[in-house]
Motif scaffolding. Sequence first.
Motif, short mmCIF file in Angstrom:
data_model
loop_
_atom_site.label_atom_id
_atom_site.label_comp_id
_atom_site.label_asym_id
_atom_site.label_seq_id
_atom_site.Cartn_x
_atom_site.Cartn_y
_atom_site.Cartn_z
N GLU A 100 0.99 -0.89 0.40
CA GLU A 100 -0.34 0.10 -0.22
C GLU A 100 1.03 1.13 0.05
N THR A 101 0.73 2.48 -0.74
CA THR A 101 1.32 3.36 -0.97
C THR A 101 0.98 4.36 0.75
N ALA A 102 1.23 4.75 0.31
CA ALA A 102 1.59 5.88 1.97
C ALA A 102 -0.31 7.50 1.60
N PRO A 103 -1.06 7.43 2.43
CA PRO A 103 -1.65 8.77 2.22
C PRO A 103 -1.04 9.45 0.98
N ASN A 104 -1.64 10.83 0.77
CA ASN A 104 -1.34 12.28 0.28
C ASN A 104 -1.23 12.99 1.59
N ALA A 105 -0.30 14.36 1.68
CA ALA A 105 -0.14 15.30 3.87
C ALA A 105 -1.69 15.43 3.78
N PRO A 106 -2.12 15.61 4.69
CA PRO A 106 -3.59 16.50 5.02
C PRO A 106 -3.41 17.76 4.72
N THR A 107 -4.91 18.76 4.25
CA THR A 107 -4.51 20.29 3.90
C THR A 107 -4.72 19.77 5.46
N THR A 108 -4.56 21.71 5.91
CA THR A 108 -4.51 21.35 7.69
C THR A 108 -5.17 22.73 7.41
N THR A 109 -6.02 23.12 9.10
CA THR A 109 -6.50 24.78 9.23
C THR A 109 -5.97 24.88 10.69
N PRO A 110 -5.14 26.60 10.76
CA PRO A 110 -4.71 26.53 11.93
C PRO A 110 -6.02 26.89 12.61
N ALA A 111 -5.27 28.40 13.59
CA ALA A 111 -5.96 28.37 14.24
C ALA A 111 -5.51 29.27 15.17
N ALA A 112 -6.00 30.92 16.02
CA ALA A 112 -5.77 31.78 16.61
C ALA A 112 -7.02 31.88 17.67
N ILE A 113 -5.94 32.78 18.75
CA ILE A 113 -7.07 33.20 19.50
C ILE A 113 -5.54 34.22 20.99
N CYS A 114 -6.54 35.12 21.52
CA CYS A 114 -6.24 36.07 21.89
C CYS A 114 -5.78 35.46 23.76
N GLY A 115 -4.50 35.74 24.11
CA GLY A 115 -4.34 35.61 25.12
C GLY A 115 -4.20 33.32 25.41
N THR A 116 -4.20 33.91 26.17
CA THR A 116 -3.70 31.99 27.27
C THR A 116 -4.96 31.35 26.69
N GLY A 117 -4.66 30.04 26.45
CA GLY A 117 -5.96 29.16 26.01
C GLY A 117 -5.60 27.98 25.01
#
Length: 266
Positions: A100-117
């Motif tokens: 089996e060939t390896a899957p393609n790399a994923p598409t990703t969704t980064p994210a951001a917040i304000c301050g600690t969390g």
Amino acid sequence: DETICVGGTPSKIVNVTLPTGGDASLAIEYLWLQTVSLTNGVCPQNIVGQNLYSPIPNTNTAEYQPGAITQTTCYIRCSRRAGCTDYISGESNIVKKTVETAPNAPTTTPAAICGTGTVTLGATCSTGTATWYSSATGGASIATGASFITPSLTATTSYFVSCKSTAGCESGRTEVKATINLIPTAPTVKPSAICGTGTVELGAICTVGTPQWYAASTGGVSIATGASFTTPSISVTTTYYVSCKTTEGCESGRTPVTATVNPIPN
């Protein structure tokens, strides 16, 4: 049968039942054959004279350990009694090792917040399951699935995600950033006063971000932006509120600023 990843080494093909027949006093000799010529993913039968399988040298053993393979391969064992010139063609069942060939790399969704969390990151795999890591290489996965909620963060942190098949074949890892944006400090303010009804000019200075003016201490929409704010015409002392807001949308608490209306004496 089994499924492995490209370049992997299949597990040993073990003997289940020894061949029978012929003079039992004579030793059994073996020859293993292999082919990569499948039809619609199906291994061919080893038919005498068709040469669909190729002999593997030095395989006079009841069991066989294949080497690393890069394409799906079918194996079969032939046998004969010592002194015989011909092998029993296809004495064993056919064993298929699927690559089996390896899957393609994923598409990703980064994210951001304000301050600690915590930050919720995302990944989509066309095949396989999203597998999360805290490093670009090595280490054990820290989570699986299309979304990953980070632990509480105080600084921007990179995570890494791959796509992994049920056979264990894995794509390369893709970086996904959980961004922690600064919450600015509240502004320093400049109240003002007038005599009698009129407009009042108030001021605010932000070390980071832009002043946002409000008519209430919480909620509502801003009524103006900028370092100075001229009130509408007012006849009584009125309190306004101002915060500092960054381009990332992070906002400080609101500070009250008083527009004082002093009465004009008779």
